[in-house]
Motif scaffolding. Structure first.
Motif, PDB file in Angstrom:
ATOM      1  N   ALA A  65      24.692  33.018 -23.849  1.00  0.00           N
ATOM      2  CA  ALA A  65      23.633  32.318 -23.114  1.00  0.00           C
ATOM      3  C   ALA A  65      23.757  30.812 -23.308  1.00  0.00           C
ATOM      4  CB  ALA A  65      22.266  32.802 -23.580  1.00  0.00           C
ATOM      5  N   MET A  66      24.020  30.393 -24.537  1.00  0.00           N
ATOM      6  CA  MET A  66      24.128  28.959 -24.807  1.00  0.00           C
ATOM      7  C   MET A  66      25.379  28.380 -24.152  1.00  0.00           C
ATOM      8  SD  MET A  66      21.348  28.391 -26.193  1.00  0.00           S
ATOM      9  CE  MET A  66      21.418  26.698 -26.752  1.00  0.00           C
ATOM     10  N   GLN A  91      26.592  29.428 -21.338  1.00  0.00           N
ATOM     11  CA  GLN A  91      26.230  29.320 -19.919  1.00  0.00           C
ATOM     12  C   GLN A  91      25.432  28.049 -19.654  1.00  0.00           C
ATOM     13  OE1 GLN A  91      24.043  32.795 -18.742  1.00  0.00           O
ATOM     14  NE2 GLN A  91      25.855  34.102 -18.612  1.00  0.00           N
ATOM     15  N   ASN A 118      29.824  25.998 -12.090  1.00  0.00           N
ATOM     16  CA  ASN A 118      30.799  25.615 -11.071  1.00  0.00           C
ATOM     17  C   ASN A 118      30.196  24.636 -10.079  1.00  0.00           C
ATOM     18  OD1 ASN A 118      33.382  26.532 -11.346  1.00  0.00           O
ATOM     19  ND2 ASN A 118      32.941  28.566 -10.537  1.00  0.00           N
ATOM     20  N   LYS A 128      42.618  17.689 -15.137  1.00  0.00           N
ATOM     21  CA  LYS A 128      43.559  18.773 -15.381  1.00  0.00           C
ATOM     22  C   LYS A 128      44.103  18.654 -16.794  1.00  0.00           C
ATOM     23  CE  LYS A 128      45.158  19.507 -10.664  1.00  0.00           C
ATOM     24  NZ  LYS A 128      46.294  19.426  -9.737  1.00  0.00           N
ATOM     25  N   ASN A 152      38.216  34.229 -18.104  1.00  0.00           N
ATOM     26  CA  ASN A 152      38.451  35.056 -16.915  1.00  0.00           C
ATOM     27  C   ASN A 152      39.106  34.299 -15.776  1.00  0.00           C
ATOM     28  OD1 ASN A 152      37.542  37.720 -17.603  1.00  0.00           O
ATOM     29  ND2 ASN A 152      35.501  36.851 -17.789  1.00  0.00           N
ATOM     30  N   LYS A 175      42.681  35.399 -12.635  1.00  0.00           N
ATOM     31  CA  LYS A 175      42.874  35.327 -11.191  1.00  0.00           C
ATOM     32  C   LYS A 175      44.217  34.686 -10.855  1.00  0.00           C
ATOM     33  CE  LYS A 175      40.564  31.797  -9.070  1.00  0.00           C
ATOM     34  NZ  LYS A 175      39.412  30.978  -8.660  1.00  0.00           N
TER      35      LYS A 175
END
Lengths: 404, 535
Positions: A193-194, A196, A202, A222, A334, A338
């Protein structure tokens, strides 16, 4: 064989009695109503299958239910509250206690305690039941233990009032372990939570929660613009001199645990190390391959070391705090997935992917505060994790000494 | 002879599939499909001719037995025979003698007088009657040991199959039989496993590809479609379904495997494609170029090539116009781009190409990376559609449909990630009509849809080093649910309170424990101290 455990409750001194499981309980199997008859299913009677057993101590609701008619038309039998469900094939020895009456399919040999056996007492001896079942099972396609064989299991038991005390003790201990585990999960959730709220979402330029006194937008750059990236290599294993007198740490993917590296598996010799770059303390490492679940895994060097080709190294720089960096990379792990090519046996990312990764970061002082906050949180979580482990070891020790 | 009147396409398909039971116990699907499909085809030709002959004799009938009698009588009449033969040939381009018709041969079966040689003769007559039928039945070995250990058993097997087929009415509705044939081919592909599954593209994928390449050209006369790896021809035959001028479509196809090539020819005929619209070639697409005589460019190119096939990759191909402008060849062990470039070479400037390939072509480097970059530089790659895994018979890997066009005004690439949109079936996944419509509509609109579609600018693609891996452009990652801190705090407080209570209770119980030796007593004391540390 002694007939008294090393640790007992005050006031109990009798020898424990040698019995057979079938003498102090009823061993019951189950059955499956015809699956092509809808009238047998979706009723009000719990009907367990082995896949549901193993995670919870008490069970009070099965995934599938059968009707009264289904019960009559099959070999399934109603089992009373307190029955210890015991899986007898395809994974012998998973147990649970019925908190609500129900029945099972044919993959069980459940223990219905008689007047001389306490539910939690026998449940606490799951390891013995499992070992017996696996040792005495038979079958060629898969091992299965029969009810008849289960009934023959020798077992030493005290009188009922001592059993009840022992059962209650382990029930309380199991509950304490479960609560400490729950606390661990909540602390991990708190950290998430912290993360986040202390990192920008984004498209945003500031986080929701910040330390007092910081107001500037965060930078976006970058990794390749901030760091000179480096990947190592594997010294030729066929050259023995690469591994004689190995004193230089050499880090591989399996050494990374998304935290500070305080130990690594392999060292290499000076001869081998001279061909590689010696990376300083506080370098952050990122795994590029080694399996889909390894991608993006991180480590923080606490001592100088070399690395292999599966890792990209980000050496410390003035503008980014290393603990802050590893925290952000872990939080956004994560995003690597992708990028990983998805139809290959061993997907991977490349050094270029690492260089193209966009890092969000504030002023160095704020980074240091954020890094310190999460390090402190990590330390507390680690302590809680250790506490859970110690309680589990405690239970194991007491199981060894409170039973014979 | 019994007739089953008014069968629907579905029951016809099922009945045909059930007919295969006679052969299924004797050989595998890749083998028995030749017998079943060839006999169905022969019966179709025979029945169609008989009914046409009756019509020409002004003795219209739906009864094949009656039609047979009419034909026999006319054939026996010296004066009438030649005229009848010419009239029938003019209509259906072939004639089968009365004694060789399927109907007559089944009659012989029923009388115990059937000879395999008669059926073989019937096949030969068909093959010789027109170039459209040349060598069409050459794969059918009526004397194979697999049909039975001796000629008597072989005869029995074929006889049983013919009797089964005789009960079906398959001449009246050509489209119905075409659909049934399609069904059979699909079932054979499913039954064949890895080995033979490459000759057939599942209908949902075929439909999607065809609708895309025909977009906006449904009313065009003389539409041309080319499939350089046509397999059974089913993929390009879809064009017939979506065109409003189906009779004018030109079909161009090439197939390496002779058996499959013949299957495609039968498929064309059963779908009512006129000879002048059929342009099929039995050859290796990755050898010499074909077609080389006009027309060589087509409105639509459709392809589902064998994935990562081996090919010669001989240096001479660097001078082949199909490949020469790219400077490199597809690697020996992965011919994917060789197939793609062949197809693209034959695409009209106003045409659309759709090709199914494995995901690897989207990101593999070396020579393939160079080819991909060259295609992107000229704006050739219009769309990349990620399909679900496990929708093909012969492979479980995920696949992608790539849409290519020439002379585009933009170099952007549209990405659609449909990999999570499928219906789970027993052994493989299916695309439903809803899934296809969603993909097609998204393709037409060419607009971003969160977690599903993204229009990537050329700059974006350059930034990704010409890597087209779909997850780079379409982010299907599910955002973590935001955690409510207040709820979490309350939960943590409750947990801490419960812990104190449980550990106090446990501590009190442990005070009642006694060890029977000093060493264990010390260990017990150590354990108890764990609980006194508090939280």
């Amino acid at each position: 064989m002694t007939k008294q455990p090393e640790i007992r409750f005050d006031g109990f001194s009798d020898d424990w009695e040698q019995r057979k499981l079938g003498e102090v309980s009823q061993i019951m199997s189950g059955g499956t109503p015809s699956t092509s008859t809808p009238e047998f299913w979706n009723g009000g009677i719990d009907w367990y299958s082995p896949v549901e057993i193993g995670d919870q101590i008490f069970v009070n609701g099965s995934q599938k239910k059968i009707t009264e008619l289904g019960l009559q038309k099959s070999s399934a039998k109603i089992l009373p509250v307190g029955t210890v469900l015991f899986t007898s094939r395809a994974g012998i020895g998973n147990t649970a206690i019925l908190a609500k009456e129900g029945c099972t399919n044919q993959g069980f040999q459940s223990i219905v305690p008689g007047d001389e056996l306490d539910s939690y007492f026998i449940f606490s001896r799951t390891n013995e039941l499992k070992r017996y079942g696996e040792t005495n099972g038979a079958g060629s396609t898969f091992t299965e233990i029969s009810g008849k064989q289960m009934a023959k299991m020798p077992i030493l038991i005290p009188k009922m009032d001592e059993q009840k005390k022992i059962g209650a003790f382990f029930k309380t201990l199991d509950h304490a372990v479960a609560l400490q585990n729950c606390k661990l999960e909540e602390m991990q959730l708190y950290k998430k939570a912290m993360l986040q709220k202390m990192f920008p979402k984004n498209g945003e330029k500031v986080p929701e929660i910040r330390f007092d006194g910081f107001n500037n937008d965060w930078e976006q750059r970058k990794i390749g613009e901030l760091y000179k990236t480096y990947s190592g290599a594997t010294p030729l294993r066929s050259k023995k001199e690469n591994f004689i007198n190995p004193t230089t740490p050499w880090i591989k993917t399996t050494d990374l645990r998304n935290m500070a590296i305080i130990f690594n598996e392999e060292n290499i010799s000076d001869i081998a190390a001279n061909k590689l770059k010696l990376l300083p303390k506080n370098t952050v490492l990122i795994a590029m391959y080694g399996g889909f679940n390894q991608i993006g895994r991180t480590g923080l060097l606490t001592y100088s070391a070399t690395i292999n080709q599966a890792l990209t190294a980000l050496e410390p720089i003035d503008d980014v705090n290393s603990y802050f960096l590893i925290t952000e990379l872990n939080y956004r792990v994560n995003e690597w997935k992708k990028l990983a090519a998805s139809s290959r046996k061993d997907p991977n990312i490349t050094k270029k992917d690492v260089e193209n990764f966009i890092l969000y970061y504030p002023d160095l002082e704020e980074q240091q505060k954020i890094g310190a906050f999460f390090k402190s949180l990590d330390d507390i979580i680690d302590l809680q994790n250790n506490k859970v482990k110690k309680l589990k070891e405690m239970k194991k020790a007491l199981l060894q000494k409170m039973f014979v | 002879m019994s007739q089953v009147a008014t069968t629907t396409s579905k029951t016809l398909s099922q009945a045909l599939w059930n007919s295969a039971d006679i052969l299924r116990s004797k050989m595998d699907a890749n083998e028995y499909k030749t017998y079943l499909l060839s006999l169905v085809f022969y019966k179709y030709l025979s029945d169609k001719m008989l009914l046409k002959a009756s019509e020409l004799l002004e003795s219209d009938t739906d009864d094949l037995a009656q039609a047979q009698r009419n034909f026999e009588e006319a054939f026996a009449d010296e004066e009438l025979r030649d005229e009848l033969i010419n009239a029938v040939k003019e209509d259906v381009s072939y004639v089968i003698e009365p004694k060789l018709t399927f109907t007559h041969l089944v009659d012989m079966v029923n009388k115990g007088k059937f000879q395999l040689e008669d059926l073989a003769q019937g096949f030969r007559e068909i093959e010789q009657s027109s170039e459209i039928f040349e060598n069409l039945f050459e794969d059918v070995d009526l004397y194979s040991k697999k049909l039975g250990p001796n000629s008597s058993k072989q005869n029995q097997t074929i006889s049983a199959l013919m009797k089964e087929l005789a009960t079906l009415d398959i001449a009246h509705n050509g489209d119905m039989l075409g659909d049934a044939y399609e069904y059979l081919i699909g079932e054979f592909a499913a039954d064949s496993g890895k080995k033979a599954g490459e000759f057939y593209t599942p209908q949902p994928v075929s439909q999607l590809m065809t609708k895309i390449v025909m977009q906006g050209k449904e009313n065009q006369k003389g539409f041309s479609v080319y499939d350089p790896t046509m397999g059974s021809g089913s993929l390009m035959l879809n064009a017939k379904k979506y065109s409003n001028e189906p009779g004018t479509i030109g079909y161009f196809g090439q197939e390496l495997n002779t058996s499959t090539f013949n299957l495609a020819r039968m498929n064309m005929i059963l779908h009512g494609v006129d000879i002048e619209n059929q342009h099929l070639n039995n050859a290796d697409t990755l050898d010499g170029d074909w077609p080389t005589d006009e027309p060589t460019n087509f409105e639509a190119v459709l392809m589902n090539p064998p994935y990562s096939a081996k090919w010669s990759a001989e240096k001479g191909f660097l001078d082949d116009p199909r490949f020469s402008s790219y400077g490199v060849l597809a690697p020996k062990s992965k011919a994917d781009f060789a197939f793609l470039l062949h197809g693209f070479y034959h695409l009209k400037d106003t045409g659309t190409m759709a090709i199914v390939l494995p995901h690897g072509v989207l990101f593999r480097g070396a020579a393939e990376g160079k080819i991909r970059q060259a295609l992107l530089d000229q704006g050739a790659i219009d769309t990349v559609i990620g399909l679900p895994a496990n929708i093909f018979f012969n492979t479980s890997i995920p696949t992608t449909i790539i849409i290519l066009k020439k002379n585009r005004s933009s170099r952007d690439v549209f990405f659609i990630d449909a990999s999570n949109d499928f219906e789970k079936a027993k052994t493989q996944n299916n695309l439903t009509p809803e899934h296809i419509e969603k993909i097609l509509e998204t393709y037409i609109k060419r607009e971003n849809i969160e977690k599903y579609a993204h229009l990537a600018s050329f700059e974006e693609i350059v930034e990704n080093d010409f890597n087209l891996n779909i997850p780079r452009y379409v982010d299907t990652f599910e955002e973590e649910e935001p955690i409510n801190l207040t709820e979490l705090s309350n939960s943590m407080r409750a947990t801490n309170k419960a812990i104190v209570q449980a550990e106090t209770e446990l501590y009190d119980m442990m005070k009642e424990l006694t060890a029977n030796n000093d060493e264990t007593a010390q260990q017990l004391a150590d354990l108890m101290s764990l609980l006194q540390v508090g939280e």
